[in-house]
Design an enzyme around this catalytic site. Structure first.
Site, mmCIF file in Angstrom:
data_model
loop_
_atom_site.group_PDB
_atom_site.id
_atom_site.type_symbol
_atom_site.label_atom_id
_atom_site.label_comp_id
_atom_site.label_asym_id
_atom_site.label_seq_id
_atom_site.Cartn_x
_atom_site.Cartn_y
_atom_site.Cartn_z
ATOM 1 N N HIS A 142 0.839 -1.204 0.000
ATOM 2 C CA HIS A 142 0.000 0.000 0.000
ATOM 3 C C HIS A 142 0.874 1.254 0.000
ATOM 4 C CE1 HIS A 142 -3.686 2.317 1.238
ATOM 5 N NE2 HIS A 142 -2.758 3.122 1.740
ATOM 6 N N GLU A 143 1.801 1.318 0.941
ATOM 7 C CA GLU A 143 2.642 2.515 1.050
ATOM 8 C C GLU A 143 3.583 2.641 -0.142
ATOM 9 O OE1 GLU A 143 1.692 4.590 3.096
ATOM 10 O OE2 GLU A 143 0.520 3.306 4.439
ATOM 11 N N HIS B 112 1.849 4.663 -2.733
ATOM 12 C CA HIS B 112 1.999 6.093 -2.447
ATOM 13 C C HIS B 112 3.378 6.589 -2.884
ATOM 14 C CE1 HIS B 112 -1.678 6.986 -0.324
ATOM 15 N NE2 HIS B 112 -1.467 6.093 0.626
#
Length: 496
Positions: free
Chosen positions: A264-265, A268
């Site tokens: 997920h990160e 980003h």
């Protein structure tokens, strides 16, 4: 001879961006490695940087320079940058410096207390500090609302999703609320009719979890010469495009929780790394709001890493990382685990089907708190009751309830809707990407993510804020945000 007004503005915003970058690295340090005894000094440092940046932005000459620049001939991208400058300036002029500093200090103090309160499941310990953050946030929201002629909540929402209106978001959320309960029931019934997937046996040593995460980060395109992976109480992505800092948290009984957090990160981080270098440190070169930002993280975590193709590719890497063998480590079993739907207390660990319920709950609660319809005294009970109404489960303590997320304690009010908007946007972007580039899905199965990342770079990452989120989504996918795309994705994945 003085520089033209627009050039002066670019230089001023460049210097403000550098101050913001320094604050960002200090925030990362506070969350990842700073000793607890440094919290008070760090709060003062961050408040001072906020004050310097605010004074630079709200200075009277900035408005004069903007007006002068608006009367000159500019290229289209410069005109877009100038529009973003005006928007930032208007928000800054609405706020006195002492309010900006007070909120910064309050957030630093509250976040520090929250860390201990969460560990001890003690909401009462952090409530006074959170009340101060809430009171100051209301003042900030009211001041911005007066400038822009919107509600307090919409004024705060604008910081995360420029131009968005809560009334429009509510229509989307109401649509999901009417769809999800019946759909969740069908998914759970289907799962119950099938054998329960096997859990790989742990423990899963943290050093091996980290090595696996870094291996997959590299395959996705993360450059460790320009970033790093660390540990924090709440996973996040910070730093700057040239030095992206992401964090996760580890559980030796469950390696998938950390791994999906890392993925997920990483989504980003790849967005930040791909922002247009031509507009570096200018407002138009920033990420295009948090629904687009969250779409990039959720596109990687949910659309890609929970797909059958990704699990087929990653299963051997997982087995090798932990020395696993047997039926539990087979790709089909791991895929069924990755797509297992089960109502859970923790938002960041929630599956795709139940995740929107967490966001809908938080959005409803923060709107009530900001509007004064609910007090912080009522928050734990309202949280527990709301989660029970939406998912049929009740947190046993506040650590698994209203203390689990960092956002409110760190001043992130108005942020939560962007998570589900991001999930829906991710589904729409991934559908468009897969149709435009047939090699994307087969590439995922082979561990080749370049076709996907190239498409995202060309169509999303490299555009910064040259257009607003609805315009970008319509241009890239051929339609505005459409809940039907997200619902169709869920039906394909969880009812087949």
């Amino acid at each position: 001879m003085p520089l033209p007004a627009y050039s002066q503005l670019e230089e001023r915003f460049r210097r403000m961006a550098l101050i913001g970058e320094a604050a960002g690295v200090l925030h990362w340090d506070a969350s990842a490695v700073m000793p607890s005894g440094g919290a008070e000094a760090r709060g003062e440092q961050l408040a001072a940087l906020k004050a310097v940046s605010h004074s630079m932005l709200s200075a009277p000459e900035v408005g004069e320079l903007i007006a002068e620049a608006e009367a000159t001939e500019l290229a289209e991208a410069e005109r877009a940058n100038l529009g973003e400058m005006r928007h930032h300036w208007l928000k800054a002029t609405a706020l006195p410096e002492d309010l900006v500093v007070a909120l910064s200090r309050a957030c630093s103090t509250c976040e520090t207390i929250w860390r201990q309160a969460r560990a001890e499941s003690d909401f009462a310990a952090v409530k006074p500090s959170l009340q101060k953050v809430l009171d100051l946030t209301r003042q900030v929201g009211a001041a911005k609302a007066e400038i822009f002629g919107v509600s307090v909540y919409d004024a705060l929402l604008d910081d995360y999703e420029p131009g968005a209106k809560s009334a429009d978001i509510q229509i989307i959320f109401d649509d999901l609320k009417s769809f999800l309960p019946e759909f969740l029931g069908r998914v759970l019934d289907l799962q119950a009719s099938r054998p329960t997937p096997l859990l790989p046996e742990g423990p899963f040593p943290i050093d091996r979890q980290k090595a696996l995460g870094e291996q997959l980060m590299t395959r996705l395109g993360f450059d460790f010469d320009h970033g790093r992976l660390d540990v924090s109480l709440h996973p996040f992505c910070g730093g700057i495009p040239e030095d992206v800092r992401i964090t996760t948290r580890y559980d030796e009984a469950d390696f998938t929780s950390s791994l999906m957090g890392v993925m997920h990160e990483t989504g980003h981080a790849l967005y930040e790394r791909g922002l247009p270098t031509r507009w570096r440190r200018q407002p138009v070169g920033e990420a295009l709001g948090m629904s687009i930002h969250e779409s990039q993280s959720l596109l990687i975590e949910m659309q890609v890493c929970r797909s059958r193709e990704f699990v087929d590719f990653a299963a051997p890497l997982m087995r090798d990382a932990f020395g696993g063998s047997g039926a539990a480590w087979q790709p089909e079993n791991l895929y069924r685990l990755q797509t297992r739907v089960k109502p859970d207390f923790i938002r960041v660990d929630a599956d795709e089907v139940t995740y929107p319920a967490h966001v809908i709950l938080r959005t409803r609660l923060e709107q009530a708190l900001l509007g004064g319809e609910m007090s912080l005294d009522d928050l734990p009970t309202a949280w527990n009751d709301g989660l029970h109404d939406l998912l049929g489960i009740t947190p046993p303590d506040d650590r698994l309830g209203c203390l689990q997320d960092l956002h409110w304690f760190d001043g992130g009010w108005g942020y939560f809707p962007t998570y589900t908007l991001g999930a829906m946007t991710a589904a729409q972007l991934f559908e468009a990407a897969s149709q435009a580039e047939p090699g994307i899905v087969p590439g995922i199965a082979d561990g080749d993510f370049q076709p996907l990342m190239s498409w995202l770079g060309d169509n999303v990452h490299g555009h910064g804020r040259l257009s607003h989120a609805p315009e970008l989504l319509s241009r890239v996918t051929g339609r505005s945000l459409d809940p039907a795309v997200f619902k169709a994705h869920l039906e394909r994945r969880y009812l087949s």
